[in-house]
Design an enzyme around this catalytic site. Structure first.
Site, mmCIF file in Angstrom:
data_model
loop_
_atom_site.group_PDB
_atom_site.id
_atom_site.type_symbol
_atom_site.label_atom_id
_atom_site.label_comp_id
_atom_site.label_asym_id
_atom_site.label_seq_id
_atom_site.Cartn_x
_atom_site.Cartn_y
_atom_site.Cartn_z
ATOM 1 N N SER A 298 -6.396 14.417 2.708
ATOM 2 C CA SER A 298 -4.991 14.957 2.162
ATOM 3 C C SER A 298 -5.222 15.250 0.711
ATOM 4 O O SER A 298 -5.920 14.683 -0.065
ATOM 5 C CB SER A 298 -4.129 13.550 2.366
ATOM 6 O OG SER A 298 -3.091 14.007 1.498
ATOM 7 N N TYR B 22 -1.343 4.207 1.403
ATOM 8 C CA TYR B 22 -1.743 5.418 2.281
ATOM 9 C C TYR B 22 -2.763 6.332 1.951
ATOM 10 O O TYR B 22 -4.005 6.533 2.332
ATOM 11 C CB TYR B 22 -0.433 6.159 2.673
ATOM 12 C CG TYR B 22 -0.854 7.392 3.357
ATOM 13 C CD1 TYR B 22 -1.440 7.881 4.720
ATOM 14 C CD2 TYR B 22 -0.651 8.897 2.517
ATOM 15 C CE1 TYR B 22 -1.659 9.127 5.084
ATOM 16 C CE2 TYR B 22 -0.869 10.121 2.895
ATOM 17 C CZ TYR B 22 -1.325 10.146 4.256
ATOM 18 O OH TYR B 22 -1.733 11.440 4.641
ATOM 19 N N LYS C 40 -6.984 7.513 2.179
ATOM 20 C CA LYS C 40 -7.526 8.766 2.646
ATOM 21 C C LYS C 40 -8.649 8.989 1.696
ATOM 22 O O LYS C 40 -9.932 9.424 1.827
ATOM 23 C CB LYS C 40 -6.261 9.860 2.372
ATOM 24 C CG LYS C 40 -5.670 9.832 3.070
ATOM 25 C CD LYS C 40 -6.166 10.441 4.836
ATOM 26 C CE LYS C 40 -5.220 10.562 5.779
ATOM 27 N NZ LYS C 40 -5.641 10.790 7.040
ATOM 28 N N LEU D 75 9.851 16.549 4.201
ATOM 29 C CA LEU D 75 10.889 17.297 4.051
ATOM 30 C C LEU D 75 11.351 18.246 5.145
ATOM 31 O O LEU D 75 12.474 18.268 5.476
ATOM 32 C CB LEU D 75 10.754 18.474 2.714
ATOM 33 C CG LEU D 75 11.665 19.598 2.507
ATOM 34 C CD1 LEU D 75 12.975 18.949 2.157
ATOM 35 C CD2 LEU D 75 11.377 20.312 1.629
ATOM 36 N N ARG E 71 12.240 10.898 -6.313
ATOM 37 C CA ARG E 71 11.592 9.869 -5.558
ATOM 38 C C ARG E 71 10.526 9.048 -6.276
ATOM 39 O O ARG E 71 9.514 10.124 -6.791
ATOM 40 C CB ARG E 71 11.085 10.249 -4.093
ATOM 41 C CG ARG E 71 10.485 9.295 -3.164
ATOM 42 C CD ARG E 71 10.218 10.192 -1.764
ATOM 43 N NE ARG E 71 9.445 11.147 -1.867
ATOM 44 C CZ ARG E 71 9.085 11.787 -0.758
ATOM 45 N NH1 ARG E 71 9.215 11.585 0.373
ATOM 46 N NH2 ARG E 71 8.221 12.871 -0.890
ATOM 47 N N PRO E 72 10.047 8.034 -6.516
ATOM 48 C CA PRO E 72 9.053 7.419 -7.407
ATOM 49 C C PRO E 72 7.772 7.984 -6.660
ATOM 50 O O PRO E 72 7.730 7.987 -5.451
ATOM 51 C CB PRO E 72 9.043 5.973 -6.947
ATOM 52 C CG PRO E 72 10.747 5.491 -6.631
ATOM 53 C CD PRO E 72 11.389 6.957 -5.958
HETATM 54 C C1 UD1 Z 1 4.205 13.253 1.259
HETATM 55 C C2 UD1 Z 1 3.094 12.369 0.401
HETATM 56 C C3 UD1 Z 1 1.698 12.500 0.740
HETATM 57 C C4 UD1 Z 1 1.578 12.767 2.128
HETATM 58 C C5 UD1 Z 1 2.310 13.836 2.664
HETATM 59 C C6 UD1 Z 1 2.113 14.129 4.371
HETATM 60 C C7 UD1 Z 1 4.552 11.011 -1.280
HETATM 61 C C8 UD1 Z 1 4.679 10.840 -2.580
HETATM 62 N N1 UD1 Z 1 3.595 11.738 -0.764
HETATM 63 O O1 UD1 Z 1 3.726 14.503 0.381
HETATM 64 O O2 UD1 Z 1 0.991 11.413 0.254
HETATM 65 O O3 UD1 Z 1 0.214 13.020 2.344
HETATM 66 O O4 UD1 Z 1 3.890 13.673 2.575
HETATM 67 O O5 UD1 Z 1 2.663 13.112 4.919
HETATM 68 O O6 UD1 Z 1 5.266 10.575 -0.289
HETATM 69 N N2 UD1 Z 1 11.879 15.938 -0.253
HETATM 70 C C9 UD1 Z 1 13.279 15.841 -0.693
HETATM 71 N N3 UD1 Z 1 13.970 15.199 0.282
HETATM 72 C C10 UD1 Z 1 13.616 14.357 1.541
HETATM 73 C C11 UD1 Z 1 12.066 14.655 1.579
HETATM 74 C C12 UD1 Z 1 11.231 15.538 0.676
HETATM 75 O O7 UD1 Z 1 13.765 16.291 -1.766
HETATM 76 O O8 UD1 Z 1 14.373 14.075 2.058
HETATM 77 C C13 UD1 Z 1 10.928 16.892 -1.550
HETATM 78 C C14 UD1 Z 1 9.963 15.828 -2.334
HETATM 79 O O9 UD1 Z 1 10.422 15.364 -3.479
HETATM 80 C C15 UD1 Z 1 8.956 16.768 -2.512
HETATM 81 C C16 UD1 Z 1 8.941 17.864 -1.037
HETATM 82 O O10 UD1 Z 1 10.245 17.685 -0.786
HETATM 83 O O11 UD1 Z 1 9.232 17.597 -3.767
HETATM 84 C C17 UD1 Z 1 7.952 17.587 -0.234
HETATM 85 O O12 UD1 Z 1 8.066 16.218 0.293
HETATM 86 P P1 UD1 Z 1 7.335 15.516 1.604
HETATM 87 O O13 UD1 Z 1 7.476 16.410 2.829
HETATM 88 O O14 UD1 Z 1 7.491 13.764 1.617
HETATM 89 O O15 UD1 Z 1 5.957 15.888 1.163
HETATM 90 P P2 UD1 Z 1 4.929 15.180 -0.162
HETATM 91 O O16 UD1 Z 1 5.818 14.372 -0.979
HETATM 92 O O17 UD1 Z 1 4.327 16.328 -0.870
#
Ligand code: UD1
Length: 340
Positions: free
Chosen positions: A124, A152, A156, A203, A293-294
């Site tokens: 990852s 997690y 990795k 997301l 998100r932290p």
């Molecule tokens: C996350 C994990 C990463 C993991 C990857 C795949 C964290 C800090 N990182 O990556 O370790 O390998 O998922 O599972 O959790 N966002 C929103 N609202 C939401 C969800 C996400 O605004 O409800 C934003 C996040 O702040 C980020 C982006 O969307 O900017 C992507 O988020 P996400 O899909 O969770 O992926 P990562 O954080 O990049």
């Protein structure tokens, strides 16, 4: 080749299985179905007209997995099995370390017992240390294995180190570490896709569930980052491109351990994704900006040049393709796979 695919019933695994079968390989899936569905396997069989051998087994159970594979022959291993929810890993660290590390150790022992030397490991982008000022796109020479914010992510990075150390002691081992950026999308048929249990952490599945009416609105985690619109920027890669990266990695294996980024090289913000998804689906995606998100960073985008150069692989699908295919999957399967 006959390829042992651990975690082959999951979101990424089912797409990798499909691509392997279409390339003429045979596939043996090992999965414990704790966060995946047999139906995904059946649908890959339908889509390809090929059958998949399946073993239900927890790879972290040494005696059971070694016995389950004793009479199986395979030429290569693609190792995707593992737990992957970041928040859950913070709450249950020992479960994450035990599951994700012990299963890799068991698998490496089983490979040695069987004389198998080829390994592709699902790593990852989370293994990268926070980028130094001025670094826009992460290449494989960037520091990794420090500053990781959750168990997690550590599993990795530790699995990468375990594979490197095992290769030192077994120099014939040929391993590739694939550092995924943010997998999104689905097979264009809409028959297989991402089916997260419970409330999605990531997301794209959250966006698709808002669009289908399973969730009221998206919480956008922060809009004051130093990015073009203030929301977090990531490198979203179509899961079919990602799956094809595994095929290219298999073909590119040679003795040693090499890490490759699987990403597009382009960054999209949270609001870019909301807009692209609304356009592709014709559905409104309601959102509200909340606190960051932290552990999140402003930007994480790949430099995929090494995989382009050495594996002859590049992502070819657009974010519009990914949104269209995610919507095909979500709209045809509003509650995911049956029986989940
Ligand atoms: C996350 C994990 C990463 C993991 C990857 C795949 C964290 C800090 N990182 O990556 O370790 O390998 O998922 O599972 O959790 N966002 C929103 N609202 C939401 C969800 C996400 O605004 O409800 C934003 C996040 O702040 C980020 C982006 O969307 O900017 C992507 O988020 P996400 O899909 O969770 O992926 P990562 O954080 O990049």
């Amino acid at each position: 080749m006959r390829i042992l695919l651990t975690g082959g019933a999951g979101y990424i695994g089912s797409h990798v299985a499909l691509v392997l079968l279409e390339a003429g390989h045979d596939v043996l899936v090992l999965d414990d179905f704790s966060n995946s569905s047999r139906e995904a396997i059946e649908r890959v069989e339908e889509l390809t007209g090929r059958s998949i051998d399946t073993i239900e087994c927890d790879l972290a159970d040494q005696a059971a997995s070694s016995a389950a594979l004793r009479d199986e022959a395979f030429d290569a291993v693609i190792h995707l099995a593992g737990l992957k929810a970041v928040g859950e890993s913070v709450a249950q660290p020992s479960r994450y370390y035990r599951t994700n590390l012990v299963s890799t150790l068991n698998l490496l022992d089983i490979m040695a017992e069987h004389g198998v030397t080829k390994l592709v490991f699902s790593s990852s982008a989370t293994v990268y240390s926070p980028a130094a000022e001025g670094v826009l796109n992460l290449d494989e020479s960037q520091p990794s294995g420090t500053g990781i914010t959750n168990p997690y992510g550590w599993t990795k990075a530790m699995n990468e180190q375990i594979i490197r150390d095992v290769q030192t002691g077994r120099p014939e081992l040929e391993a590739v570490l694939l550092r995924y950026f943010n997998p999104v999308g689905a097979h264009p048929s809409g028959r297989i896709g991402e089916d997260p249990a419970g409330i999605p952490n990531n997301l794209m599945p959250f966006v698709t569930q808002v669009a289908i009416g399973r969730r009221d609105h998206l919480a956008v985690f922060g809009d004051q980052y130093p990015t073009h619109d203030g929301t977090g920027v990531r490198d979203y890669i179509h899961v079919m491109d990602l799956a094809e990266g595994h095929l290219a990695a298999l073909d590119g294996l040679r003795p040693g351990v090499e890490a490759y980024n699987l990403g597009t090289g382009d960054g999209q913000s949270v609001l870019d994704i909301v807009k692209a998804f609304s356009a592709a689906s014709g559905q409104e995606v309601r959102y509200e900006v909340v606190a960051p998100r932290p552990g999140d960073v402003a930007r994480a985008v790949a430099d995929p040049a090494k995989a382009n150069r050495e594996l002859g692989w590049r992502a070819t699908r657009t974010i519009e393709d990914a949104c269209r295919d995610s919507w095909a999957w979500q709209s045809q399967n509003p509650n995911g796979y049956a029986g989940r």
